[in-house]
Design a protein around this motif. Sequence first.
Motif, PDB file in Angstrom:
ATOM      1  N   TYR A 251       0.785  -1.234   0.000  1.00 19.29           N
ATOM      2  CA  TYR A 251       0.000   0.000   0.000  1.00 19.29           C
ATOM      3  C   TYR A 251       0.818   1.286   0.000  1.00 19.29           C
ATOM      4  O   TYR A 251       0.282   2.354  -0.254  1.00 19.29           O
ATOM      5  CB  TYR A 251      -0.950   0.011   1.199  1.00 19.29           C
ATOM      6  N   SER A 252       2.119   1.191   0.297  1.00 17.14           N
ATOM      7  CA  SER A 252       2.938   2.406   0.329  1.00 17.14           C
ATOM      8  C   SER A 252       4.364   2.114  -0.116  1.00 17.14           C
ATOM      9  O   SER A 252       5.329   2.370   0.615  1.00 17.14           O
ATOM     10  CB  SER A 252       2.931   2.996   1.750  1.00 17.14           C
ATOM     11  N   PRO A 253       4.531   1.575  -1.329  1.00 17.76           N
ATOM     12  CA  PRO A 253       5.878   1.184  -1.777  1.00 17.76           C
ATOM     13  C   PRO A 253       6.839   2.356  -1.927  1.00 17.76           C
ATOM     14  O   PRO A 253       8.055   2.167  -1.813  1.00 17.76           O
ATOM     15  CB  PRO A 253       5.604   0.512  -3.132  1.00 17.76           C
ATOM     16  N   ASP A 254       6.340   3.555  -2.155  1.00 16.63           N
ATOM     17  CA  ASP A 254       7.216   4.714  -2.337  1.00 16.63           C
ATOM     18  C   ASP A 254       7.524   5.418  -1.018  1.00 16.63           C
ATOM     19  O   ASP A 254       8.679   5.773  -0.759  1.00 16.63           O
ATOM     20  CB  ASP A 254       6.576   5.710  -3.306  1.00 16.63           C
ATOM     21  N   ALA A 255       6.521   5.621  -0.190  1.00 13.14           N
ATOM     22  CA  ALA A 255       6.705   6.369   1.059  1.00 13.14           C
ATOM     23  C   ALA A 255       7.014   5.470   2.251  1.00 13.14           C
ATOM     24  O   ALA A 255       7.634   5.904   3.217  1.00 13.14           O
ATOM     25  CB  ALA A 255       5.461   7.204   1.359  1.00 13.14           C
ATOM     26  N   GLY A 256       6.580   4.211   2.198  1.00 12.59           N
ATOM     27  CA  GLY A 256       6.843   3.293   3.308  1.00 12.59           C
ATOM     28  C   GLY A 256       5.964   3.529   4.528  1.00 12.59           C
ATOM     29  O   GLY A 256       6.305   3.083   5.631  1.00 12.59           O
ATOM     30  N   LEU A 257       4.837   4.201   4.348  1.00 15.34           N
ATOM     31  CA  LEU A 257       3.984   4.563   5.476  1.00 15.34           C
ATOM     32  C   LEU A 257       2.949   3.485   5.777  1.00 15.34           C
ATOM     33  O   LEU A 257       2.652   2.634   4.934  1.00 15.34           O
ATOM     34  CB  LEU A 257       3.271   5.884   5.186  1.00 15.34           C
ATOM     35  N   VAL A 258       2.411   3.539   6.972  1.00 12.53           N
ATOM     36  CA  VAL A 258       1.298   2.676   7.350  1.00 12.53           C
ATOM     37  C   VAL A 258       0.145   3.568   7.817  1.00 12.53           C
ATOM     38  O   VAL A 258       0.376   4.698   8.257  1.00 12.53           O
ATOM     39  CB  VAL A 258       1.683   1.675   8.463  1.00 12.53           C
ATOM     40  N   PRO A 259      -1.083   3.096   7.729  1.00 13.66           N
ATOM     41  CA  PRO A 259      -2.230   3.929   8.111  1.00 13.66           C
ATOM     42  C   PRO A 259      -2.486   3.904   9.610  1.00 13.66           C
ATOM     43  O   PRO A 259      -1.955   3.064  10.332  1.00 13.66           O
ATOM     44  CB  PRO A 259      -3.385   3.271   7.359  1.00 13.66           C
ATOM     45  N   LEU A 336      -1.034   7.390   2.017  1.00 11.03           N
ATOM     46  CA  LEU A 336      -0.037   6.322   1.936  1.00 11.03           C
ATOM     47  C   LEU A 336       0.824   6.453   0.688  1.00 11.03           C
ATOM     48  O   LEU A 336       1.928   5.896   0.632  1.00 11.03           O
ATOM     49  CB  LEU A 336      -0.724   4.955   1.970  1.00 11.03           C
ATOM     50  N   ALA A 337       0.355   7.231  -0.276  1.00 15.08           N
ATOM     51  CA  ALA A 337       1.167   7.508  -1.463  1.00 15.08           C
ATOM     52  C   ALA A 337       2.251   8.539  -1.175  1.00 15.08           C
ATOM     53  O   ALA A 337       3.148   8.756  -1.996  1.00 15.08           O
ATOM     54  CB  ALA A 337       0.284   7.985  -2.609  1.00 15.08           C
ATOM     55  N   GLY A 338       2.158   9.184  -0.007  1.00 19.55           N
ATOM     56  CA  GLY A 338       3.157  10.168   0.377  1.00 19.55           C
ATOM     57  C   GLY A 338       2.783  11.597   0.079  1.00 19.55           C
ATOM     58  O   GLY A 338       3.625  12.500   0.195  1.00 19.55           O
ATOM     59  N   ASP A 339       1.539  11.830  -0.290  1.00 17.46           N
ATOM     60  CA  ASP A 339       1.077  13.190  -0.569  1.00 17.46           C
ATOM     61  C   ASP A 339       0.502  13.824   0.698  1.00 17.46           C
ATOM     62  O   ASP A 339      -0.063  13.137   1.552  1.00 17.46           O
ATOM     63  CB  ASP A 339      -0.010  13.171  -1.651  1.00 17.46           C
ATOM     64  N   ASP A 340       0.617  15.139   0.813  1.00 23.65           N
ATOM     65  CA  ASP A 340       0.012  15.839   1.942  1.00 23.65           C
ATOM     66  C   ASP A 340      -1.502  15.629   1.937  1.00 23.65           C
ATOM     67  O   ASP A 340      -2.133  15.709   0.879  1.00 23.65           O
ATOM     68  CB  ASP A 340       0.283  17.340   1.855  1.00 23.65           C
ATOM     69  N   ILE A 341      -2.065  15.365   3.108  1.00 24.05           N
ATOM     70  CA  ILE A 341      -3.517  15.309   3.175  1.00 24.05           C
ATOM     71  C   ILE A 341      -4.052  16.726   3.328  1.00 24.05           C
ATOM     72  O   ILE A 341      -3.325  17.653   3.678  1.00 24.05           O
ATOM     73  CB  ILE A 341      -4.010  14.412   4.333  1.00 24.05           C
ATOM     74  N   LYS A 342      -5.322  16.895   3.062  1.00 24.11           N
ATOM     75  CA  LYS A 342      -5.934  18.217   3.084  1.00 24.11           C
ATOM     76  C   LYS A 342      -5.736  18.885   4.440  1.00 24.11           C
ATOM     77  O   LYS A 342      -5.829  18.245   5.483  1.00 24.11           O
ATOM     78  CB  LYS A 342      -7.426  18.097   2.776  1.00 24.11           C
ATOM     79  N   ASP A 343      -5.455  20.165   4.421  1.00 22.90           N
ATOM     80  CA  ASP A 343      -5.336  20.983   5.636  1.00 22.90           C
ATOM     81  C   ASP A 343      -4.214  20.519   6.563  1.00 22.90           C
ATOM     82  O   ASP A 343      -4.310  20.640   7.781  1.00 22.90           O
ATOM     83  CB  ASP A 343      -6.658  20.989   6.425  1.00 22.90           C
TER      84      ASP A 343
END
Length: 406
Positions: A251-259, A336-343
């Motif tokens: 789910y996050s191969p580029d950023a390596g994040l978890v939800p 999880l894609a590594g983009d800023d979430i809103k606000d």
Amino acid sequence: MKLFWLVFILVPFYFGSNAQSVHNPFPQHIKYAKASIEPNRFSQSRLDHAIGIFYSEWKAHYIKTIPDKQESYVWFENKNDNKQSVSEGQGYGMIIVALMGGYDPLAKNTFNNLYRYFRAHPSNRGNHLMAWAQNTHDKDIDETSASDGDIDIAYSLLLANAQWGSKGSINYLQEAKTTIADIMRYDINRKTWSVLLSNAIEADSKDYFDTRSSDFMPADFKTFEQATGDTRWNQVIDNGYKLFNYMQTEYSPDAGLVPDFIIHLNKKPKPAPAHYLESVYDGDYNYNACRVPWRIATDYLLSGDARSKIFVQRINHWIRETTNNSTYNLSAGYTLAGDDIKDSHFEALSFITPFAVSAMVDKSNQQWLNSIWDYTVQFKLKDFDYYDNTVKMLNMLIISGNYWKP
């Protein structure tokens, strides 16, 4: 000016010289795992002093004592909420105070008061787990526990035993073992060996196979296994690392994040949907998952577990690239894609300082680590709330080499 600097340097040592007898007095300057790093732009004494000053401010602001009782709590500090305290904060506070023994002359007394408050608010399942929140009238909002609070409280009791021994009025070691046993019984899913959201979750609950990512604390679990001899904790650790590796890869191969929350652990694990439990961002890297880099990297620092380093280095590479190595580009939440979430374009120490802990696993992150430390210490206590300030306090202890395992 000379007199000012003399006082600036001597304040921590004044406290230390008047402290109660302790076995691991602050500062400790722990030698972490091989190849790990700490900020190197300032001397160790400067790092220690920054912690001492912030701790004094943090304690004065957040530790509240119940009138006419030997009970204290960590103040939740939310004017729009009816809570005075939560078990998460109680666990944080108990760890912090135990680690500051030897600097704070009243650390043991404060810890004991925090302990007594915890014991005065037991959960309904597991007498040594804490009801997760109290209102401003000091009444439990409900009698269920929160797993992360339970885990940190147990760890703090092991620290207290190592710090002051267990021959006084409180047998810290026995209390820790009893709490750990309750955690294993009520907070752990013994089919997937994952951490349950709370002790209210039972085998027939719809969320029995769900988990909160930030509740996976492998360094704590290793200490639990050592203290109790219960090898089931190794299964919790191994399965947790397998789950996190899967979530990164799928789910996050580029950023390596978890939800924040992960569901369906017994089938095909996936991020929780929006509004699963707390917010529209429950399936993103938000105010729960922001603690994951700190929780996982701490395992590498204290034990050298290679799985920890592999996991957080993926996050390190992404966060440095996406911010262009500038702390001013950090955001309070990501997809999880590594983009800023809103606000999310504002400072939040609960997001910032865990990235410093994760940076410590490899020397390639040295300048990034230095930058986050500098960025963090410039903020004043008044700039943030309980959560950000308390996460900052804990993470500063780790970053400076003053976090140790009992």
